[in-house]
Design an enzyme around this catalytic site. Structure first.
Site, PDB file in Angstrom:
ATOM      1  N   HIS A 144      -1.149   0.757   3.037  1.00  0.00           N
ATOM      2  CA  HIS A 144      -1.028   2.213   3.032  1.00  0.00           C
ATOM      3  C   HIS A 144      -2.157   2.893   3.802  1.00  0.00           C
ATOM      4  O   HIS A 144      -2.041   4.057   4.162  1.00  0.00           O
ATOM      5  CB  HIS A 144      -0.942   2.753   1.600  1.00  0.00           C
ATOM      6  CG  HIS A 144      -2.226   2.749   0.840  1.00  0.00           C
ATOM      7  ND1 HIS A 144      -2.537   1.800  -0.112  1.00  0.00           N
ATOM      8  CD2 HIS A 144      -3.288   3.584   0.869  1.00  0.00           C
ATOM      9  CE1 HIS A 144      -3.724   2.060  -0.630  1.00  0.00           C
ATOM     10  NE2 HIS A 144      -4.201   3.139  -0.050  1.00  0.00           N
ATOM     11  N   ASP A 174       1.092  -4.375  -0.493  1.00  0.00           N
ATOM     12  CA  ASP A 174       0.168  -3.357   0.023  1.00  0.00           C
ATOM     13  C   ASP A 174      -1.037  -3.999   0.705  1.00  0.00           C
ATOM     14  O   ASP A 174      -2.163  -3.518   0.577  1.00  0.00           O
ATOM     15  CB  ASP A 174      -0.286  -2.404  -1.084  1.00  0.00           C
ATOM     16  CG  ASP A 174      -0.851  -1.107  -0.504  1.00  0.00           C
ATOM     17  OD1 ASP A 174      -0.633  -0.835   0.695  1.00  0.00           O
ATOM     18  OD2 ASP A 174      -1.530  -0.370  -1.254  1.00  0.00           O
ATOM     19  N   SER A 250      -9.810   2.569  -0.620  1.00  0.00           N
ATOM     20  CA  SER A 250      -8.666   1.681  -0.429  1.00  0.00           C
ATOM     21  C   SER A 250      -8.921   0.716   0.725  1.00  0.00           C
ATOM     22  O   SER A 250      -9.313   1.125   1.811  1.00  0.00           O
ATOM     23  CB  SER A 250      -7.415   2.501  -0.121  1.00  0.00           C
ATOM     24  OG  SER A 250      -6.972   3.185  -1.259  1.00  0.00           O
TER      25      SER A 250
END
Length: 504
Positions: A144, A174, A250
């Site tokens: 992402h 992911d 992230s």
């Protein structure tokens, strides 16, 4: 509008994100780890393992953390992305059947001929983190973080900025692999996430909130292992940690006390929009499998059993006349699948895979997917009250496995919900109650809108340049939206307004 699926009705997950007592003893020394190299997987890491030290004082403990952070931080990079969104405004007079009385007067030839206005461009920028896993430039991050980006650059702790290209992505976990054209880079050692223990100290390193906060180090413990049904990815086996992580983290690193990479920080659960002590990381064992498959095959090759399964909860256990909850029940066997050839049947209850107890359907799905096609899965099955062992030779998971056969609704495409502004919401989000618009009351952190900068509490005053006063108008403006469309919002935030554009 229906709320998007979240960890609970009050909790949403942030991307970018992707977070006792002091033991005066030696640090735990885990199993031997290695750095990844595409052509020579057993190459020695450039970052040496943390040395065992006798901890006899608080200062010794402090210095141990300092040494680990100093050794590992150069392997964690800031990942910056940019995506160009193109938007064309449709004039209400853009039709040969409309006459625009002002077109000739103002010399607007486009409106006079019933044409659209010129195409406009908006640059959407994103920020995340990544971890260098080989000295020749391979970097692990979250899917992402770099999804649909037109350009990707990484910035290292020494100030160098390098362009990166995408090697492969895997939305099902992911995880993504990118690469820079450079040599002799600092590369982290890969640990063994199976050996992590709940309560073990870990460090989180990344670039939270801003590139100016790169190489932020936070400390916490492993709060839990094997977290699933979080709603982030198809295959979930998350490490839960209370190490502070925030948007921008992230793709960053979760490190054990041996200075080894044990997880890729992915998301947090929160009610406030900020860190609340619940962070999730993809285990490095899962990320390593995905990475090696992407580099070697250009795709992720997964094992396939060929069944539909459900977790056996208390209600199902009663309905199936079982002693209690546990395992998964086979609700369907795919024709000509490995499961059918091995003799699995509907209503079989799978209790264990290769001797490991099956907790729920998410765990078994992830474990099967992590196995190679052609390998043998030894299942412990309960059938008609008797246990039996069934060996299944796994096939390769079909390319369209898990893909839905219908178009998502506009609500699902948007990834957020809104309510008409009223006094209650104005007080809750500190908004001007005299204004008109709709308030974002919940937003999915994996949505394009969130990546574009939309947040809970934002007041949407215009959609695609048209004023919006309530939920009915908002829904009407987007009822025909479909995947791939670009949405332009004007929002009010902190006594100012700004535009946000994102692609559905």
């Amino acid at each position: 509008m229906s709320k998007p699926k979240t960890y609970s009705s009050m909790i949403f997950l942030l991307i970018g994100v992707v977070i006792g007592g002091l033991a005066f003893s030696n640090f735990y020394k885990g199993p031997e780890a290695r750095a990844f190299n595409a052509s020579e997987p057993a190459v020695t890491a450039t970052v040496p393992p943390a040395r065992d030290k006798a901890i006899t004082s608080l200062r010794d403990l402090n210095n141990a953390f300092v040494d680990i952070a100093a050794a590992v931080s150069p392997t964690v990079v800031t990942v910056s992305t940019e995506k160009v969104l193109r938007f064309r405004n449709r004039s209400p007079f853009a039709s040969p059947f409309f006459f625009d009385p002002f077109g000739d007067f103002f010399g607007d030839s486009n409106r006079r001929r019933g044409q659209d206005s010129p195409e406009q461009q908006f640059r959407q920028q994103g920020l995340g983190s990544g971890v260098i896993v080989s000295n020749d430039g391979y970097i692990l991050t979250n899917n992402h973080v770099i999804a649909e980006a037109d350009s990707i650059t990484i910035r290292m702790t020494d100030g160098r900025t390098l362009p990166a290209k995408v090697i492969g992505t895997d939305p099902k976990t992911d995880i993504a692999v990118i690469k820079v054209n450079a040599k002799n880079l600092p590369a982290i050692r890969l640990g063994d996430s199976e050996q992590l223990r709940v309560g073990e100290w870990v460090l989180a390193i990344g670039s939270p909130l801003s590139a100016d906060l790169a190489s932020t180090v936070t400390q916490g413990i492993v709060s839990a292992k094997g977290r699933s049904n979080v709603g982030l990815a198809q295959y979930e086996d998350f490490i839960q940690t209370d190490a502070a992580i925030n948007p921008g983290n992230s793709g960053g690193a979760l490190i054990n006390l041996d200075g080894e990479l044990v997880g890729i920080n992915t998301a947090i659960a929160t009610r406030s929009g900020g860190f609340q002590g619940i962070g999730f990381s993809v285990p490095i064992n899962m990320a390593r499998h995905v990475m090696e498959s992407l580099i070697k095959n250009g795709k992720v090759v997964r094992g396939w059993l060929g069944v539909s399964i459900q977790t056996v909860d208390e209600s199902l256990a009663k309905g199936l006349n079982l002693d209690g909850p546990g395992g998964v029940v086979v609700s369907q066997v795919v024709e000509n699948s490995p499961a059918e050839r091995a003799g699995l049947q509907t209503e079989d209850v799978i209790l264990a895979l290769n001797g490991r107890k099956v907790k729920d359907n998410s765990q078994l799905s992830a474990d099967i997917a992590a196995m190679a096609p052609g390998s043998q899965a030894n299942l412990t099955v309960l059938r008609e009250g008797r246990k039996r062992e069934i060996a299944v030779t796994l096939g390769e998971q079909p390319a369209n496995f898990g893909v839905r056969g219908f178009e998502p609704s506009p609500d699902e495409l948007l990834g957020f919900t809104v309510e008409t502004l009223n006094n209650r919401l104005a007080q809750r989000y500190d908004l001007d109650a005299t204004r008109r618009g709709v308030v974002v009351t919940n937003i999915d952190a994996v949505s394009s809108a969130y990546r574009a900068g939309l947040r809970e509490g934002d007041l949407i005053v215009k959609v695609n340049r048209k004023s919006v006063a309530n939920v009915t108008e908002f829904s009407g403006m987007l009822q025909n939206a479909k995947k791939g469309d670009t949405v332009l919002l004007q929002i009010a935030r902190n006594d100012g307004t700004q535009f946000l554009a994102f692609e559905l």
